[in-house]
Scaffold this motif. Structure first.
Motif: not given
Length: 303
Positions: A151, A153-154, A156, A160, A252, A255, A260
């Protein structure tokens, strides 16, 4: 015949005026870089290297060094300070790869270290490190983040990111600039030599507490010598405004390459403040003031 000779002469002139990196292919540069790494010498002629070739060189170099140092265990993020980015004329970090054999234990060994086998924590420490461990040794106060789940990798925001980490460790990176002092580095040439990854010492894990995300940005990180003299000092925000922004940038960047971050991987977040030179017989201590109620520090002895 005269035209053929003229073309050869023109080609020879053009090659002679091209930067050395442009006249070599990826494999040739990586071979030179690997030989230099093993001989602890610098890699010359990379001033004109482009980003695509640099990425290829790094990948090939890491694959070569893995034969001696073991498999990749994570990444390091470099060029995280504004001053260095401005000097090089870039607005972004670069990343390198950490190999298992680059990591050292602190005096007394580890209590817990998730990415390695349980037996690793019971081994003795590696002892003092030669002050001449690299061609151009640089000692940096750093932090290691251990990825807890995909998670991240998402993520922001730093908060988080923190929610998807399994551990944080104090880390003194023992880097190697690896480029000749008379050649101004570039982001690409630094990337080509794997962002100077060579050695690093991990401390004991830092308990992740409520309010940790804020304290990571406001803490003060310093390097001191054996007498307590401050050699370098910077706030946590010196790394991209918040040290966990390095994880966001790395996710990022990976990605964009179709990759990842994976659970258990390590991320070296970057240097808090300017690096210092190791001194034979000396000690360097990294301190993280304002991070936790309990003191957080880590020392490395040099011989």
């Amino acid at each position: 015949m005269r035209k053929a000779r003229l073309r050869l002469a023109v080609l020879a002139t053009l090659v002679g005026t091209m930067p050395a990196a442009a006249a070599e292919d990826c494999a040739a540069i990586a071979t030179r870089a690997a030989a230099a790494w093993r001989a602890t010498t610098t890699v010359s002629g990379l001033a004109g290297i482009d980003a695509a070739t640099a990425a290829c060189v790094q990948k090939t170099l890491v694959r070569d060094l893995a034969r001696d140092l073991g498999q990749p265990v994570g990444y390091k993020v470099g060029l995280t300070g504004k001053a260095m980015q401005e000097w090089l004329g870039v607005d972004h970090p670069v990343s390198g790869v950490l190999l298992a054999g680059m990591l050292r234990r602190p005096p007394g060994g580890w209590t817990i270290y998730p990415p390695l086998s349980p037996g690793a924590a019971k081994k003795k420490d590696d002892g003092p490190i030669s002050a001449n461990y690299a061609a151009r040794p640089l000692v940096e106060a750093d932090l290691i983040a251990v990825i807890g789940d995909a998670g991240v990798n998402q993520a922001k925001t730093p908060g988080e990111v923190l929610a998807h980490l399994s551990a944080l460790y104090p880390f003194i990176e023992l880097a190697d600039l690896a480029l000749p002092p008379d050649e101004k580095p570039s982001a690409a040439s630094i990337a080509a030599v794997n962002v100077g990854a060579r050695l690093g010492v991990l401390g004991e894990p830092i308990p992740i507490e409520p309010g940790f995300a804020d304290r990571l940005a406001t803490m003060t990180v310093s390097l001191t010598d054996g007498t307590g003299k401050v050699l370098a000092e910077a706030p946590g925000a010196a790394i991209l405004g918040h040290p966990l922004n390095a994880v966001i940038w790395l996710a990022q960047d990976l990605a964009a390459r179709g990759e990842a971050l994976q659970p258990g991987q390590l991320v070296s977040l970057g240097s808090f403040g300017p690096p210092v030179q190791p001194v034979p017989g000396g000690t360097v201590t990294a301190r993280y003031d304002g991070l936790s109620a309990a003191p957080v520090s880590l020392s490395v002895d040099f011989r």
